[in-house]
Design an enzyme around this catalytic site. Structure first.
Site, PDB file in Angstrom:
ATOM      1  N   LYS A  52       4.074   2.160  -3.295  1.00 54.53           N
ATOM      2  CA  LYS A  52       4.986   1.767  -4.384  1.00 54.53           C
ATOM      3  C   LYS A  52       5.227   2.955  -5.326  1.00 54.53           C
ATOM      4  O   LYS A  52       6.352   3.222  -5.737  1.00 54.53           O
ATOM      5  CB  LYS A  52       4.401   0.569  -5.152  1.00 54.53           C
ATOM      6  CG  LYS A  52       4.392  -0.709  -4.323  1.00 54.53           C
ATOM      7  CD  LYS A  52       3.548  -1.826  -4.937  1.00 54.53           C
ATOM      8  CE  LYS A  52       3.448  -2.993  -3.955  1.00 54.53           C
ATOM      9  NZ  LYS A  52       2.552  -4.072  -4.400  1.00 54.53           N
ATOM     10  N   GLN A  96      -1.815  -5.354  -9.120  1.00 55.18           N
ATOM     11  CA  GLN A  96      -1.998  -5.503  -7.679  1.00 55.18           C
ATOM     12  C   GLN A  96      -3.054  -6.572  -7.386  1.00 55.18           C
ATOM     13  O   GLN A  96      -4.134  -6.560  -7.969  1.00 55.18           O
ATOM     14  CB  GLN A  96      -2.417  -4.147  -7.078  1.00 55.18           C
ATOM     15  CG  GLN A  96      -2.546  -4.132  -5.566  1.00 55.18           C
ATOM     16  CD  GLN A  96      -1.204  -4.303  -4.838  1.00 55.18           C
ATOM     17  OE1 GLN A  96      -0.182  -3.774  -5.260  1.00 55.18           O
ATOM     18  NE2 GLN A  96      -1.214  -5.053  -3.746  1.00 55.18           N
ATOM     19  N   ASP A 119       7.360  -8.288 -10.265  1.00 54.88           N
ATOM     20  CA  ASP A 119       6.897  -8.979  -9.051  1.00 54.88           C
ATOM     21  C   ASP A 119       7.503 -10.385  -8.963  1.00 54.88           C
ATOM     22  O   ASP A 119       7.460 -11.013  -7.904  1.00 54.88           O
ATOM     23  CB  ASP A 119       5.361  -9.116  -9.076  1.00 54.88           C
ATOM     24  CG  ASP A 119       4.665  -8.112  -8.160  1.00 54.88           C
ATOM     25  OD1 ASP A 119       5.342  -7.583  -7.263  1.00 54.88           O
ATOM     26  OD2 ASP A 119       3.456  -7.892  -8.343  1.00 54.88           O
TER      27      ASP A 119
END
Ligand code: NAP
Length: 290
Positions: A52, A96, A119
């Site tokens: 990412k 994460q 997200d």
């Protein structure tokens, strides 16, 4: 059979994002900035976060990786989240997952400012998505919608079967494909670990999306001739053929299913790169107007 090249489509999307960022900068806008909090030293999480961060650099975005040890308390992690919420230079951020067992993922997700929740996991964004209102949508199903659309795969009236009902993949995927419009207008069935006669259901699918995390689970006898197969599964298995000692394996028994279907995504190189490209796209969106 057409092999869906997620790697190429994701690269195309990154090029498009790069152009948009250049344009934004020309007009006096700020460089979009994505932050990621990584807790602990899980190898898979480390790999995903690094990919990412690398994608940010490639499109000309700023990225910040905040590493915290496994021993971080829930309150300390929530403080980190609040600090990122307040930091005006950060446009979007992710925490994460998975997190250590002593930390509630739900609490952490709910602490994120929905305007920075790239997200798309915060209940506000999920609620908006359910109602069809503009929002950040989860990267994996959104990336799959993009793949379907760029390959011009027909969806209207099709039977779509999704295996898996998680909040990040199966459930939002079902919503998106059942919605009016394109891609969408599918008749969707969600299967899970309690589903009876799974094979009878999957054999009815025009579009079949296994997202369960069981390597090689979907075999040819479970697939209708000519079906579209989108393999979400990515399980890290040990391998003697790679430098890292690991490789990713999908939920589909690729070789036998590929012979029977019309379209199929490989693992790696299918859905995975699209997830990252969508996250970057969401970050650009979060930075609009700044
Ligand atoms: P998850 O939260 O563990 O959910 C798995 C789902 O599969 C659950 O709904 C579970 O049913 C169902 N399931 C498990 N075994 C089953 C079986 N034998 N038959 C039918 N259903 C079964 O996983 P997730 O986070 O959604 O991720 C799923 C997979 O996608 C994993 O391999 C993950 O690594 C991968 N993934 C890939 C990407 C990407 O970018 N490529 C992104 C996200 C996830 P119950 O609800 O009944 O337990």
């Amino acid at each position: 059979m057409i092999l869906i090249d997620g790697k190429k489509i994701a690269a195309d999307i990154r090029s498009e994002i790069r152009i948009q960022i250049d344009e934004k900068l020309k007009q006096g806008g700020k460089i979009p900035h994505l932050a990621a909090i990584l807790v602990g030293d899980d190898g898979a999480s480390e790999t995903y976060v690094n990919l990412k961060m690398k994608a940010c650099i490639e499109v000309g975005m700023k990225s910040s990786l905040i590493r915290k040890p496994d021993s971080i308390t829930e309150d300390e992690l929530l403080d980190e989240v609040h600090a990122l919420n307040e930091n005006r230079d950060i446009d979007g951020f992710i925490v994460q997952v998975p997190l250590p067992k002593h930390i509630s993922e739900q609490k952490v997700i709910e602490a994120i400012d929905p305007a920075k929740d790239v997200d798309g996991f915060h209940p506000v964004n999920v609620g908006r998505m359910v109602q069809g209102i503009e929002s950040f949508t989860p990267a994996t199903p959104t990336g799959i919608m993009e793949l379907i659309s760029r390959y011009k795969i027909e969806t209207s009236g099709k039977n779509c079967v999704i295996i898996g009902r998680s909040n990040i993949v199966g459930t939002p995927m079902a919503l998106m494909l059942s919605r009016k419009g394109y891609p969408g207008n599918c008749t969707v069935t969600i299967c899970h670990s309690r589903t009876e006669n799974l094979k009878e259901i999957t054999k009815q699918a025009d579009i079949l999306i296994p997202a369960l995390g069981r390597p090689g689970f979907l075999t040819a006898d479970m697939v209708k001739e000519g079906a579209v197969i989108i393999d979400v599964g990515t399980t890290r298995v040990t391998s003697t053929e790679t430098k890292s000692g690991f490789r990713l394996k999908g939920d589909v028994a690729f070789d036998e299913v590929a012979e029977k279907c019309s379209y199929i995504t490989p693992v790696p190189g299918g859905v995975g790169p699209m997830t990252i490209a969508t996250l970057i796209k969401n970050t650009l969106k979060a930075s609009f107007g700044k």
